[in-house]
Scaffold this active site. Structure first.
Site, short mmCIF file in Angstrom:
data_model
loop_
_atom_site.label_atom_id
_atom_site.label_comp_id
_atom_site.label_asym_id
_atom_site.label_seq_id
_atom_site.Cartn_x
_atom_site.Cartn_y
_atom_site.Cartn_z
N GLU A 1 4.23 0.48 0.13
CA GLU A 1 5.47 -0.30 0.11
C GLU A 1 6.61 0.45 0.79
O GLU A 1 7.45 -0.17 1.45
CB GLU A 1 5.83 -0.68 -1.33
N TYR B 1 -5.09 -5.94 6.72
CA TYR B 1 -4.80 -4.57 6.31
C TYR B 1 -5.80 -3.59 6.93
O TYR B 1 -5.42 -2.61 7.57
CB TYR B 1 -4.89 -4.42 4.79
#
Length: 623
Positions: A321, A402
């Protein structure tokens, strides 16, 4: 460069260079591949540049009500602006002077919501008075019993990908970046936090009626899905000069311990790819119903409590993040067809942060598991010819944006060398800061600033195949972990019939557990599963990753002694990554599993975020 022709420049009649000054609105892309099919807006005609919210949080009606003031940039001949809304109750629309403007709501699309068209009459600022509806897709209202403290209610938003239109009437597209400010009025015993700069302190301003008012500001243009907030019985703990953690009091000590390395992470990330440009990096640990591992809201990352395991083995989620502060928040995919530009870049960057802090072997362990997940997802989506295994375009089941995306970048690093690649990537973030991007735009930038006309290098990289073709190119890079190789040896012995007691997992991290449990063949006898469970304590594991992996195995074998653990887990954990595979596994077990899955969902639905509940409904329907 060809992909940064700016709509702002076209609309204002200025040059692209002038449109990028500090005072100008954020640019948008106008190339064909940047057309966003997930918005009703036509930003080349008129677009939102700033959102100012003044909202009252009403727990009794489970609604937000108030005003949204929108600053606009419109072409000279623009007659109207089109906004995105999803089931909002619009009361009025006026210009800045209070003059009523004509407006109309179009038909409702089940995915996109509705178009709200406002006739401008020359207005450059419009004010919408409105209220959200109960059940708004971006909002989850939690009763006290679903919180850690069990005494006060809780509310949080989750806007990605296009859910914020259920509480903000704006142009809800990642390519239409907007600055914003907000005032939230909440019950007097609760605290509001947002993904922006706090202007009213941690405790807000107490009003005469006992409620509290909190004010926030984001002066950097962001994609609207990053406007986020939470309201609850929240406490704060500082972790360093730039960082801290918010959560409920009962989780504060554990969260502060788990995230103690965050300042080092910020330093490592900045050393790699340039300064952290958002001021503070605070975190909010939400109740278990939060649907994701984390959400990269600027200045306030949202995190699931499932990553708090006491050994910091899941702080790769925090690194992920944080990395989004560059890839995703700073440079954003212009449309969701190119989500790998956010997630693939960030997964690669996350791994580099973990290597900088904890060494190459720990980074190799994460990369090795990512390889496993990538290969599993490619197989599940049609293999080397499966259309859903492409990077550009809608991703299939799993996390290929991802894993395949990060492997693409790892391949480039391996081919050109780390020093050259890092220098390029740092300059890339500088060149495109606070701008949207497309796959075509990235490839153009790569060719102009890294390849520089080298045909042999172009050929070896296979850029277009990685970006647009199915499957995995033959120059993919598999980093293997010695730590996981040792787990593989124990796994092989167990799979050959060895006793569970020989596994000796003391001190294992989450990643080691996952390698072992996911490597066990799905077909097992009840006796073998009983031996595993009783020896390793899997049904009672407090590590949510371990518990989920074990329950997947149990479901695959219809192992009914694990059902009490499944029922308890499904009703207390709302993270989609850990919950959806269980419902999928049950659905694959025919009538036996379908009955259990529907009973679980009926018991647990109220504890899930609307996005997770919707996904499970599709699983149960066979979609």
């Amino acid at each position: 460069m060809r992909m940064i022709l700016l709509a702002a420049a076209l609309l204002a009649g200025t040059s692209p260079l002038a449109a990028q000054t500090a005072s100008a609105p954020a640019p948008i892309l106008t190339t064909p591949e940047a057309k966003d099919v997930w918005t009703h807006a036509d930003p080349e005609v008129a677009r939102v540049t700033h959102v100012s919210l003044n909202l009252d949080v009403d727990f009794a009606t489970r609604t937000l009500g108030g005003t949204a003031t929108l600053d606009l940039l419109a072409a000279k001949d623009a007659q109207s602006i089109v906004l995105d809304i999803d089931n909002l109750a619009i009361s009025s629309v006026t210009d800045a002077n209070g003059k009523p403007l004509k407006w109309a709501v179009g038909d409702t699309d089940p995915e996109l919501g509705s178009a709200l068209t406002v006739e401008l009459g020359g207005a450059q600022r419009i004010i919408l008075t409105y209220r959200s509806r109960p059940g708004a897709n971006a909002l989850q209202w939690l009763p006290p019993e679903m919180t850690a403290g069990k005494t006060k209610p809780y509310l949080f938003s989750q806007g990605q990908a296009i859910l914020n239109r259920s509480w903000i009437p704006t142009q809800d597209s990642p390519g239409i970046r907007q600055t914003w400010d907000a005032t939230l009025t909440v019950p007097g015993d609760l605290v509001a936090v947002m993904s922006g700069e706090k202007l009213s302190g941690d405790k807000g301003e107490t009003l005469p009626d006992g409620r509290r008012r909190f004010r926030f500001r984001m002066d950097k243009p962001v994609p609207p899905y990053l406007i986020a907030f939470a309201v609850g019985d929240l406490k704060f703990r500082s972790l360093g000069p730039r960082s801290g953690v918010w959560t409920e009091a009962t989780m504060l000590d554990a969260a502060a311990r788990e995230f103690g390395d965050v300042e080092k992470m910020i330093d490592a990330a900045s050393a790699l790819y340039g300064p952290y440009r958002w001021g503070r990096y605070d975190m909010l640990v939400l109740p278990p119903s939060f649907p994701y591992g984390g959400m990269e809201n600027p200045m306030l990352t949202f995190l699931t409590p499932t990553i708090i395991t006491g050994d910091r083995s899941n702080t790769d989620v925090v690194a992920h993040e944080l990395a989004h502060s560059w890839s995703g928040n700073l440079v954003t995919n212009a449309t969701w067809s190119d989500s790998w530009l956010n997630e693939g870049f960030t997964t690669y960057f996350e791994n580099r942060i973990m290597e900088a802090l904890y060494g190459k072997e720990r980074a190799a362990m994460y990369a090795d598991l990512d390889w496993d997940n990538m290969m599993r997802d490619i197989d599940a989506n049609g293999g080397q010819t499966g259309a859903k295994t492409r990077l550009h375009g809608a991703p299939g089941d799993g996390t290929l944006d991802y894993t395949k995306g990060s492997n693409f970048l790892r391949m480039i690093e391996t081919t050109v060398g780390r020093a050259r690649w890092d220098a390029y990537l740092k300059s890339y973030f500088d060149r495109h800061a606070f701008q949207p991007q497309t796959t075509a735009g990235f490839l153009t930038d790569l060719r102009e600033n890294l390849l520089k006309g080298d045909p042999a290098l172009e050929l070896s990289l296979q850029l277009d195949r990685w970006s647009y073709a199915a499957g995995l190119p033959d120059n993919a890079v598999h980093h293997k972990s010695a730590t996981l190789a040792a787990v593989d040896a124990k796994l092989a012995a167990f799979n050959a019939g060895g006793p569970a007691r020989a596994i000796a997992p003391e001190g294992w991290t989450t990643q080691q557990w996952l390698r072992f449990l996911n490597g066990i063949p799905r077909a097992q006898s009840a006796a073998r599963l009983k031996e595993l469970d009783e020896t390793l304590g899997l049904s009672a594991s407090t590590n949510a990753y371990v518990r989920s992996a074990w329950l997947e195995l149990a479901i695959a074998n219809r192992y009914e002694p694990a059902l009490p653990s499944l029922r308890q887990f499904a009703g207390t954990v709302g993270r989609g990554l850990l919950i959806r595979p269980l419902y999928t596994g049950l659905k694959r077990q025919g009538a036996w599993g379908d009955t259990i899955a529907r009973d679980l969902f009926a018991r647990s639905r109220a504890t899930y975020h609307p996005a997770v509940a919707s996904g499970i409904e599709k699983i149960l329907a066979g979609d």
